[in-house]
Design an enzyme around this catalytic site. Sequence first.
Site, PDB file in Angstrom:
ATOM      1  CG  ASP A  13      -1.819  -1.242   1.252  1.00 30.30           C
ATOM      2  OD1 ASP A  13      -2.142  -1.772   0.169  1.00 30.30           O
ATOM      3  OD2 ASP A  13      -2.142  -1.714   2.362  1.00 30.30           O
ATOM      4  CE  LYS A  16       2.564  -2.691  -4.200  1.00 29.82           C
ATOM      5  NZ  LYS A  16       2.161  -2.255  -2.848  1.00 29.82           N
ATOM      6  N   GLY A  40      -4.551  -4.460  -3.688  1.00 29.60           N
ATOM      7  CA  GLY A  40      -5.529  -3.414  -3.982  1.00 29.60           C
ATOM      8  C   GLY A  40      -4.738  -2.206  -4.418  1.00 29.60           C
ATOM      9  CG  HIS A  41      -2.001  -2.370  -6.942  1.00 29.29           C
ATOM     10  ND1 HIS A  41      -1.117  -2.992  -7.787  1.00 29.29           N
ATOM     11  CD2 HIS A  41      -1.707  -2.828  -5.691  1.00 29.29           C
ATOM     12  CE1 HIS A  41      -0.326  -3.793  -7.069  1.00 29.29           C
ATOM     13  NE2 HIS A  41      -0.675  -3.711  -5.805  1.00 29.29           N
ATOM     14  CD  GLN A 223       0.739  -9.150  -2.471  1.00 32.90           C
ATOM     15  OE1 GLN A 223       1.360  -9.843  -3.252  1.00 32.90           O
ATOM     16  NE2 GLN A 223      -0.498  -8.766  -2.713  1.00 32.90           N
TER      17      GLN A 223
END
Length: 427
Positions: A13, A16, A40-41, A223
């Site tokens: 988080d 990225k 979750g991007h 990650q």
Amino acid sequence: MPGYVVVGTQWGDEGKGKIVDVLAKDVDMVVRFQGGNNAGHTVVVNGEKTILHLLPSGILSPSALCVIGPGVVVDPKVLIQELEVLASHGQKVDHLRISDRAHLIMPYHIKIDALQEGRLAQNKIGTTKRGIGPCYADKYTRIGLRVGDLKDFEYFKMRLKSVLAIKNEIITKVYDEKPFDYDELVETFRNYKKVLEPMIIDASYHIDKALKEGKNILFEGAQANMLDINYGSYPYVTSSSPTSAGVLTGVGIGPRALDHIIGVVKAYSTRVGEGPFTTELLNEEGENLRTWGNEYGATTGRPRRCGWLDLVVLKQAVRINGLTDLVLTKLDVLSKLKEIPVCVSYELDGKSIDYLPSTTAECERLRPNYVLMKGWQKDISHIKELNELPKEALDYIHFIEKESGVKIALVSVGPDRQDNIITKDFF
Ligand code: GDP
Ligand code: IMO
Ligand code: MG
């Protein structure tokens, strides 16, 4: 060869997704190489927010071919939903390809992930419950099913039959839960096959060819270093290698293809899930960071644990990934602070150390040694040039560069695609 890698340097988080989206307009391909929809991007374009879980964060750039690489674990239900949502918003989605070698997250993986966490009780990892660990486990015990297996559906059915027998035995006998129905699973996956089959490719072959043609390829990590299966705070990690080394096995290319290895570092620290976190703030200061940075999980909505920047963690990421560049994100979030502590080393049982011990017990005993940096107490979110930043913000940037030994190529001062101070021309 023009290979670019974007990886997380902390616990995920870091932003990225935003950085991949910013770079995507200048690359020919964006490739996910590990993880799955535990990621979750977030990408924000003109105030409109999109959270991507499986789709590469280049998907909003129509000119970049997006590839889900061999090292990724794919939940077809989530993937198809993500495609449908984007298409319903008028986004182009026909520039997606999926590796035949990527493993399928099956409904029993998701079930077992939740059951195992429940059984671990207070020792749980705090996974995203997306079936990531059980899917990678099956891959390595060689009872996984792959995206390419869907092409020969009779083969897929035959493999599923024998694997499901094992899984159902675990689910019913170990966990005393209801088994999965084979026929139902077959019909569900027959439908997935119809949607996914036209997108299936041999990704390693195509990516190698593109690299040889001089195309710019961006490998998008999910990650981060501290969640790496080998070097993270085991067992509080994910089940893949989110590092630059993970690109090689997760895509099927050689190390010389990687020219620019870009580590994304948040100006402070956050962590979701369990596990040691030396600079964690369990007080109002932590709550402030959570509020100012809107630190809630993009995948699970869980509040993120917040703390000060930890340069020991960053230096480990520099070392393990061979980082060539840093991107510093969320500097704007610190703008209200008078003083900003930065962790430069630890005390462990009365000794000063500058590395991360391998055991949870030692990590839990670490105490941070802080250097106090001066805050700037000015809004910086509109700034586009480095020299327009307050001196204190520049000092913060230069301190990170000096300690890590890596230059900062971009400073992100807001969530939107435009909110950047770019200090290096990558292309
Ligand atoms: P990822 O998993 O590394 O892609 O990061 P996430 O998307 O899970 O979390 C990063 C969050 O911070 C998202 O909500 C982004 O929109 C937001 N964000 C990214 N960069 C910045 C920044 O420079 N400033 C602020 N305020 N928010 C940012
Ligand atoms: P992005 O790509 C933050 C964490 C989980 C849990 C541990 C294991 O958005 O940075 P898993 O479901 O992978 O078995 O969970 O890893 N985790 C993440 N934390 N960002 C992520 O991805 C994460 N993906 C997994 O919270 O602690
Ligand atoms: Mg995220």
